[in-house]
Enzyme design. Structure first.
Site, short mmCIF file in Angstrom:
data_model
loop_
_atom_site.label_atom_id
_atom_site.label_comp_id
_atom_site.label_asym_id
_atom_site.label_seq_id
_atom_site.Cartn_x
_atom_site.Cartn_y
_atom_site.Cartn_z
N HIS A 174 4.39 -3.97 3.66
CA HIS A 174 3.18 -4.03 2.84
C HIS A 174 3.26 -3.07 1.67
O HIS A 174 3.77 -1.96 1.78
CB HIS A 174 1.94 -3.69 3.68
CG HIS A 174 1.85 -4.50 4.93
ND1 HIS A 174 1.62 -5.85 4.92
CD2 HIS A 174 1.98 -4.15 6.24
CE1 HIS A 174 1.61 -6.31 6.17
NE2 HIS A 174 1.83 -5.29 6.99
N ASN A 195 -8.18 2.38 6.23
CA ASN A 195 -7.68 1.36 7.12
C ASN A 195 -8.30 0.00 6.80
O ASN A 195 -9.47 -0.08 6.44
CB ASN A 195 -8.08 1.77 8.54
CG ASN A 195 -7.05 1.41 9.55
OD1 ASN A 195 -6.40 0.38 9.43
ND2 ASN A 195 -6.89 2.26 10.54
N GLN A 237 1.86 4.93 17.88
CA GLN A 237 2.44 3.85 18.66
C GLN A 237 3.86 3.69 18.14
O GLN A 237 4.08 3.08 17.09
CB GLN A 237 1.60 2.58 18.48
CG GLN A 237 0.17 2.77 19.01
CD GLN A 237 -0.76 1.61 18.69
OE1 GLN A 237 -0.84 1.18 17.54
NE2 GLN A 237 -1.47 1.12 19.68
N GLY A 278 2.93 -0.80 21.14
CA GLY A 278 1.85 -1.41 20.37
C GLY A 278 2.03 -1.35 18.86
O GLY A 278 1.16 -1.81 18.12
N GLN A 279 3.15 -0.79 18.40
CA GLN A 279 3.39 -0.70 16.95
C GLN A 279 3.68 -2.09 16.38
O GLN A 279 4.56 -2.79 16.86
CB GLN A 279 4.59 0.21 16.69
CG GLN A 279 4.91 0.42 15.20
CD GLN A 279 6.22 1.18 15.00
OE1 GLN A 279 7.18 1.01 15.75
NE2 GLN A 279 6.27 2.00 13.97
N SER A 280 2.93 -2.49 15.38
CA SER A 280 3.21 -3.79 14.76
C SER A 280 3.83 -3.63 13.38
O SER A 280 4.65 -4.44 12.98
CB SER A 280 1.93 -4.63 14.68
OG SER A 280 0.99 -4.01 13.84
N VAL A 281 3.44 -2.59 12.64
CA VAL A 281 4.07 -2.34 11.33
C VAL A 281 5.24 -1.38 11.56
O VAL A 281 5.04 -0.26 12.03
CB VAL A 281 3.07 -1.73 10.34
CG1 VAL A 281 3.75 -1.41 9.01
CG2 VAL A 281 1.89 -2.66 10.12
N HIS A 288 6.90 1.00 10.50
CA HIS A 288 6.93 2.17 9.61
C HIS A 288 6.04 3.21 10.30
O HIS A 288 4.85 2.94 10.51
CB HIS A 288 6.38 1.75 8.23
CG HIS A 288 6.45 2.82 7.18
ND1 HIS A 288 6.47 2.51 5.82
CD2 HIS A 288 6.49 4.16 7.25
CE1 HIS A 288 6.51 3.64 5.11
NE2 HIS A 288 6.52 4.66 5.96
N HIS A 313 3.48 5.67 11.63
CA HIS A 313 2.15 6.03 11.13
C HIS A 313 1.33 6.67 12.23
O HIS A 313 1.40 6.29 13.39
CB HIS A 313 1.41 4.83 10.53
CG HIS A 313 1.31 3.63 11.41
ND1 HIS A 313 2.39 2.81 11.70
CD2 HIS A 313 0.26 3.08 12.07
CE1 HIS A 313 1.99 1.82 12.49
NE2 HIS A 313 0.71 1.96 12.75
N HIS A 343 -2.33 7.42 13.69
CA HIS A 343 -3.73 7.03 13.69
C HIS A 343 -4.59 8.28 13.87
O HIS A 343 -4.38 9.05 14.81
CB HIS A 343 -4.06 6.09 14.86
CG HIS A 343 -3.45 4.74 14.76
ND1 HIS A 343 -4.06 3.68 14.14
CD2 HIS A 343 -2.26 4.25 15.20
CE1 HIS A 343 -3.30 2.61 14.21
NE2 HIS A 343 -2.19 2.92 14.85
#
Lengths: 163, 163
Positions: free
Chosen positions: A17, A36, A92, A98-101, A103, A105, A107
Site C-alpha cells: 500500500h 487507521n 502480529q 494474524g498479520q495480513s500486511v 510490513h 507494524h 498496533h
C-alpha cells in the site's frame, strides 16, 4: 525533514500500500505513525518502520529502538488525548499471528474501563484475518472503511500533539 | 554478570512476585526473560525490565531499546526452537488492557498454523484478567500451574539457545 513533520509530497509504503501523507501524523528518520482505516477504538493507530521488512526479526537495532521510542511517545500522547487509562501494544508478527500486511507494524490502542464487554474482544476486532472477521459480523459491520477526509483530519489532530 | 547468564543466587522481581533464578533463561543489564507459569502455547515466555515500573511510558530510552532488542533475540530463538512460523508480541499496558501484574512485561508467543481454532483465541487464553478466564473454563482447566522442576527445566533448555 525535521522530526515530527510530514510533507505533502512524501508518500510512505506500508507493504503493497501507498500511504497518503495526510494520514501520517508523526515521523522520525526511521519510523512513521499513521491513523487507521478501520480503528477498533478511538486512537487505534499504527507505528511502522519506513524500511519495508516483513518480520520483526528483520529490523536492525537502530530501527527497533526508534520504532519503540516512537511508540512510547505516540501511545502516551494518544492515551491522554483520548482520556484512556491503559494501552494495548501489539505486533502480529507473521501470518500465523494474524498479520495480513507483510510490513512490520505496531498496533497502539488506547484502552478504557469496559471499552469492550470482555477485555480481550479487542483482539477479535483488531484481527486482520478474514476468517476471524467473517465470524464477527457485528464488529465487521461496524467497521466500515472511513473516508479520506475523516482520516486526514484525525491525522491533523494527532500531528498537533507533538508540537 | 555477563550477558545471557543467570546466577542461582540472583532473584528478580516481577511486580510483587519474587522470581526464582531457575525460571530465568536470559538476562542483560536491564532486562530478563523467564518462562511462564501458565503458558498458553509452547514457548510462551515473558521479557521484563529489571527495574520495576508499572507502565511502558515509565521506561527510559535505554530500557526500551534493551527490552525490545532482547525480545527480538529471544523471540527469534524460540520461534525456531518450537518450529513456529510467526510470533505474537504483546504488551498489556495497564489494567484496562488486561495487565494484572503491575510491572511492564512483553508476552512472546511462537505461533503456528491453526494453533488455535480461531487465530485470536490466543488473546483470550493469554488474558490475565480473572473475569475473562472464568468465561473460558476449558482453556482455564488446561492451564494448571506448572511445577518448579518443569519450569526450571524449560528455562535450562532456553538458556542453551543463547550460547
Amino acid at each position: 525533514m525535521s522530526k515530527g513533520m510530514t510533507s505533502d509530497s512524501e508518500y510512505y509504503t506500508f507493504g503493497p500500500h501507498k500511504i497518503h501523507p495526510k494520514f501520517i501524523f508523526y515521523t522520525t528518520n526511521l519510523s512513521y505513525a499513521m491513523v487507521n482505516l478501520r480503528p477498533v477504538l478511538p486512537g487505534h493507530v499504527l507505528v511502522i518502520p519506513k524500511r519495508e521488512v516483513k518480520r520483526f526479526g528483520d529490523l536492525n537495532a537502530d530501527e527497533i529502538c526508534d520504532l519503540w521510542l516512537t511508540t512510547q511517545l505516540v501511545s502516551g500522547k494518544l492515551e491522554s488525548y483520548h482520556n484512556a487509562s491503559s494501552l494495548t501494544l501489539n505486533i502480529q508478527d507473521g501470518p500465523e499471528a494474524g498479520q495480513s500486511v507483510p510490513h512490520v507494524h505496531i498496533h497502539i490502542v488506547p484502552r478504557k474501563f469496559s471499552d469492550f464487554a470482555r477485555n480481550d474482544d479487542i483482539y477479535d476486532a483488531m484481527d486482520e484475518n478474514d476468517r476471524a472477521l467473517k465470524k464477527h459480523i457485528d464488529l465487521d459491520e461496524k467497521r466500515m472503511d472511513r473516508g479520506f477526509e475523516e482520516m486526514a483530519q484525525e491525522a491533523d489532530e494527532y500531528t498537533k500533539l507533538f508540537f
